[in-house]
Design an enzyme around this catalytic site. Structure first.
Site, mmCIF file in Angstrom:
data_model
loop_
_atom_site.group_PDB
_atom_site.id
_atom_site.type_symbol
_atom_site.label_atom_id
_atom_site.label_comp_id
_atom_site.label_asym_id
_atom_site.label_seq_id
_atom_site.Cartn_x
_atom_site.Cartn_y
_atom_site.Cartn_z
ATOM 1 N N ASP A 511 45.391 -8.264 0.069
ATOM 2 C CA ASP A 511 44.661 -9.011 -1.044
ATOM 3 C C ASP A 511 45.040 -10.528 -0.331
ATOM 4 O O ASP A 511 45.635 -10.780 0.440
ATOM 5 C CB ASP A 511 45.570 -8.997 -2.303
ATOM 6 C CG ASP A 511 44.365 -9.878 -3.394
ATOM 7 O OD1 ASP A 511 43.369 -9.458 -3.655
ATOM 8 O OD2 ASP A 511 45.004 -10.968 -3.670
ATOM 9 N N GLU A 513 44.497 -14.866 -1.273
ATOM 10 C CA GLU A 513 44.203 -16.017 -2.271
ATOM 11 C C GLU A 513 43.476 -17.159 -1.877
ATOM 12 O O GLU A 513 43.588 -17.333 -0.559
ATOM 13 C CB GLU A 513 45.454 -16.600 -2.841
ATOM 14 C CG GLU A 513 46.323 -15.531 -3.648
ATOM 15 C CD GLU A 513 45.856 -15.170 -4.896
ATOM 16 O OE1 GLU A 513 45.128 -15.918 -5.386
ATOM 17 O OE2 GLU A 513 46.140 -14.008 -5.473
ATOM 18 N N GLU A 557 40.930 -26.218 -10.284
ATOM 19 C CA GLU A 557 40.731 -25.012 -10.993
ATOM 20 C C GLU A 557 41.469 -23.668 -10.397
ATOM 21 O O GLU A 557 41.856 -22.680 -10.923
ATOM 22 C CB GLU A 557 39.185 -24.802 -11.265
ATOM 23 C CG GLU A 557 38.489 -24.725 -10.119
ATOM 24 C CD GLU A 557 37.892 -25.988 -9.793
ATOM 25 O OE1 GLU A 557 36.929 -26.162 -8.842
ATOM 26 O OE2 GLU A 557 38.578 -27.099 -10.140
ATOM 27 N N HIS A 562 46.307 -19.458 -8.828
ATOM 28 C CA HIS A 562 47.472 -19.079 -8.170
ATOM 29 C C HIS A 562 48.702 -19.924 -7.937
ATOM 30 O O HIS A 562 49.412 -19.244 -7.360
ATOM 31 C CB HIS A 562 46.807 -18.439 -6.614
ATOM 32 C CG HIS A 562 45.980 -19.728 -6.140
ATOM 33 N ND1 HIS A 562 46.458 -21.168 -5.776
ATOM 34 C CD2 HIS A 562 44.835 -20.064 -5.829
ATOM 35 C CE1 HIS A 562 45.650 -21.849 -5.322
ATOM 36 N NE2 HIS A 562 44.540 -21.234 -5.290
ATOM 37 N N HIS A 652 48.207 -12.644 -9.204
ATOM 38 C CA HIS A 652 47.564 -13.576 -8.340
ATOM 39 C C HIS A 652 48.587 -14.514 -7.371
ATOM 40 O O HIS A 652 48.347 -15.645 -7.290
ATOM 41 C CB HIS A 652 47.399 -14.965 -9.665
ATOM 42 C CG HIS A 652 46.263 -14.274 -10.477
ATOM 43 N ND1 HIS A 652 45.077 -13.847 -10.478
ATOM 44 C CD2 HIS A 652 46.241 -14.192 -11.884
ATOM 45 C CE1 HIS A 652 44.402 -13.371 -11.476
ATOM 46 N NE2 HIS A 652 44.932 -13.739 -12.332
ATOM 47 N N ASP A 657 49.319 -8.894 -6.088
ATOM 48 C CA ASP A 657 48.100 -8.349 -6.209
ATOM 49 C C ASP A 657 48.044 -7.074 -5.081
ATOM 50 O O ASP A 657 47.382 -5.764 -5.558
ATOM 51 C CB ASP A 657 46.808 -9.026 -6.030
ATOM 52 C CG ASP A 657 46.788 -10.017 -7.361
ATOM 53 O OD1 ASP A 657 47.557 -9.824 -8.170
ATOM 54 O OD2 ASP A 657 46.032 -10.918 -7.288
#
Length: 697
Positions: A511, A513, A557, A562, A652, A657
């Protein structure tokens, strides 16, 4: 989505059928009328048409609702029953639809409750057995992790079945993540060297000779020079199934040996020149006895100069050799109390007299060659007993500045400081006397007389950092998975990836971020996390977890999701450094992710700048869940994890994840098998038929 399409189709069919029936009824009525009746019927028809259209619409709605309330609810209930029966017996159905379906749902929930109680009883019994096996597993893991040597076990294909931490450090150095279960040992060791050693073992076995360990030395890519010992692993029939390698770092030893060889060659060359000069001078003197006194003196000077040069060179080489020995000499940390007790035992067994001990600092540690030091001090004690008649001895240790002072005292009347000093020198044997040995420790030794009039030897030794007492090991389930002996039975086969079962394949679940959701609009990766699955087991400790400097700001945002800010990313490697490492970590595995097209898009956009192209096969848990639950509108990672009973933690973060996705994937495998989807090709085909497979980023 698929359910909605079915609902629309059923509604359409219902409406069409109603329309056809209505028109047919009107036609029958119209056909049975005479001419006058038909004229009247035409006037009524203007009223009947809107009524008919309303009936058609009503029929469509009724048919759609019937499909939703019965057909969809029935199918969803069947999926949930599969879920209870396969991966999540704690799941309960939310009864809906017609009354009889709701009753059926309640009945299923009661049955599931009884099943759960039964499983709990079975789980308790299994847990007792599992604990016993777990303790054995923990003992093996503890033994392996505490070994100073590297140990690695492979099957005949070179797949790693077991390794310990030292082996991982030696083989891969800073890239320790690349050593893992199921990976090939030939990525680190020369295939020909290893197979040649294995071949020798097999030849000896075929001749009926005793199979001895095969030893060899090799240099590996990390730069270490390793001395390896290979032992064969055989099954009960005597056939080879694999091999065990023990690894020892001899890099410094080899370097020291090289320096000694160079010294020896240099000495031999220079000594030969000096000896030749001396020999030539002597032969000249002997050949010309009538030579004048001045000439003889000149040749004598040549002989003296060459002899001095040779002597000086020998002294120089001796000093360099001693330095070489010293640099290769490793001292051990030893508790002062242990050193005194070992010395006392040695002296008592050698001389028969009593030795009293006194350690004044319980936590005093020294850095020593314990065996050599005890040998030298025991030799002094024996000499004191034989030459002076000493019958007792006292030893103690205390801290003196930066050193630990080991005092060896003879508390008997008549024994003097000069006697002790003489015995210390006379007891010297071999290459090292006590003084030179202590000097090699960086300490000193001398004789003196205490305030009580007793003579003693004081030996100053370097202190070591105290080693904390080991805490009792707690046996838990969190210990690294460093072995998988199932691979002994699993040889590489010629069958293609498409035909292999999911449970037999190796996966890397990953995964990312990112700074945002628009890979083509300038958003960047800021973290990559990955974990491996082998033989249906999640290898939590073979993980890839790396922050990435995106070379751009972090939008507020995305930070709220994360919690990775610019300060955390300062000094982290950029994607052009991280991506090649990640590509090596995922080598020869199938990539798995949740909505993985999003992550892959970020990686694909970096192919040109990094030169790294990931061509691994890919599976997506989002699509697999859509295969298992086609009528469901919920396919988020968190919702699916909860549905199949996977605890959701560490969300996150890329590694968190990846772990949740990996556990979800493992739970989806039996659900796919229940639908007849077992091989990689079957599952991939099913993925492509889902609606989500058409999503692009």
């Amino acid at each position: 989505m698929r359910g909605r399409r079915f609902e629309s189709t059923v509604a359409g069919v219902g409406a069409v059928a109603t329309a056809v029936g209505y028109v047919a009824a009107l036609w029958i009525v119209w056909a049975g009328l005479d001419e006058a009746g038909r004229e009247g019927f035409g006037e009524v028809l203007n009223l009947l048409v809107p009524i008919g259209l309303a009936l058609v619409a009503l029929a469509g709605v009724v048919a759609g609702r019937f499909f939703r309330s019965f057909m969809v609810a029935t199918r969803r209930m069947a999926d949930e029953v599969d879920l209870i029966a396969t991966v999540n017996p704690a799941h309960r159905i939310d009864p809906g639809g017609p009354t009889h379906l709701r009753k059926l749902g309640w009945s299923i929930n009661r049955l599931a409750g009884r099943l759960w109680e039964s499983l709990e009883d079975q789980e308790a019994a299994v847990e007792a057995g599992r604990k016993a096996v777990g303790h054995e597993k923990e003992r093996l893991a503890a033994l392996m992790s505490d070994l100073a040597q590297g140990v690695i076990v492979c099957n005949l294909d070179g797949q790693i079945l077991l390794y310990n931490g030292e082996a991982r450090n030696l083989l891969a150095g800073e890239d320790a993540n690349y050593v893992g279960l199921g990976r090939s040992v030939f990525a680190f060791l020369d295939r020909n060297v290893v197979l040649n050693a294995l071949h020798h073992l097999q030849l000896r076995a075929e001749r009926g000779a005793k199979v001895r360990p095969q030893r060899f030395v090799a240099t590996i890519p990390s730069g270490f020079v390793l001395r390896m010992t290979m032992v064969a692993v055989r099954d009960t029939a005597g056939s080879f199934t694999g091999f065990v390698l023990t690894l020892e770092d001899v890099t410094h030893e080899r370097a020291a040996r090289g320096r000694r060889d160079q010294l020896l060659r240099s000495l031999t060359h220079e000594a030969r020149q000096s000896v030749a000069g001396i020999r030539a001078a002597i032969e000249t003197i002997l050949s010309y006895p009538e030579m004048s006194g001045g000439d003889i003196e000149r040749f004598r000077s040549v002989i003296a100069e060459e002899a001095e040069r040779l002597s000086a060179r020998i002294d120089d080489v001796s000093a360099q050799h001693a330095a070489t020995l010293e640099s290769a000499w490793e001292l051990d940390d030893m508790l002062g109390d242990d050193l005194l007790l070992a010395l006392a035992n040695r002296v008592e067994s050698s001389t028969g007299f009593h030795v009293s001990t006194d350690v004044r600092e319980d936590s005093l540690w020294v850095k020593v060659d314990g065996l050599a030091l005890i040998d030298r001090l025991a030799a002094v004690a024996v000499h004191m007993a034989e030459q002076v008649g000493a019958g007792s001895m006292a030893i103690r240790m205390q801290e003196v500045g930066q050193f630990a002072a080991l005092d060896v005292e003879w508390p008997e009347a008549g024994i003097t400081e000069s006697m002790v000093a003489a015995c210390m020198k006379e007891s010297s044997v071999g290459e090292k006397d006590l003084e030179s040995l202590v000097a090699l420790h960086g300490g000193e030794v001398w004789c003196e007389t205490g305030s009580d009039g007793n003579p003693f030897l004081r030996v100053l030794l370097p202190k070591a950092v105290a080693v904390p007492a080991l805490a009792l090991r707690v046996l838990d389930e969190g210990r690294p998975e460093f072995y998988d002996f199932d691979l002994f039975e699993q040889r590489e086969t010629a069958s293609s990836l498409d035909d292999r079962h999911l449970r037999d394949l190796v996966f890397t679940v990953f995964d990312t971020e990112t700074t945002g959701l628009d890979p083509s609009g300038g958003d960047e990766i800021i973290s990559i996390g990955a974990v491996r699955i082998l033989n249906g087991k999640l290898l939590r400790y073979e993980a890839f977890d790396q922050l990435v400097d995106p070379r751009r700001s972090i939008p507020a945002e995305s930070y709220q999701i994360h919690r990775i800010d610019a300060e955390m990313l300062a000094g982290q490697p950029t994607i052009d450094v991280v991506l090649p490492r990640f590509a090596r970590f995922v080598e020869d595995t199938i990539l798995v992710g949740h909505n993985v097209a999003f992550d892959l898009k970020f990686l694909q956009l970096k192919e040109d700048s990094t030169g790294v192209t990931l061509s691994n096969p890919v599976l997506d848990t989002l699509l697999l869940a859509a295969v298992v639950y086609p009528e469901s509108d919920v396919h988020s990672l968190e919702a699916l994890a909860r549905l199949v009973g996977v605890p959701v933690t560490g969300r996150h973060t890329s590694l968190g994840d990846a772990l949740v996705t990996a556990e979800l994937f493992l739970q989806l495998i039996p659900l796919l098998e229940a639908r007849g989807l077992r091989t990689f090709a079957q599952v991939q085909r099913a993925e492509k038929e889902t609606f989500y497979s058409r999503l692009e980023y």
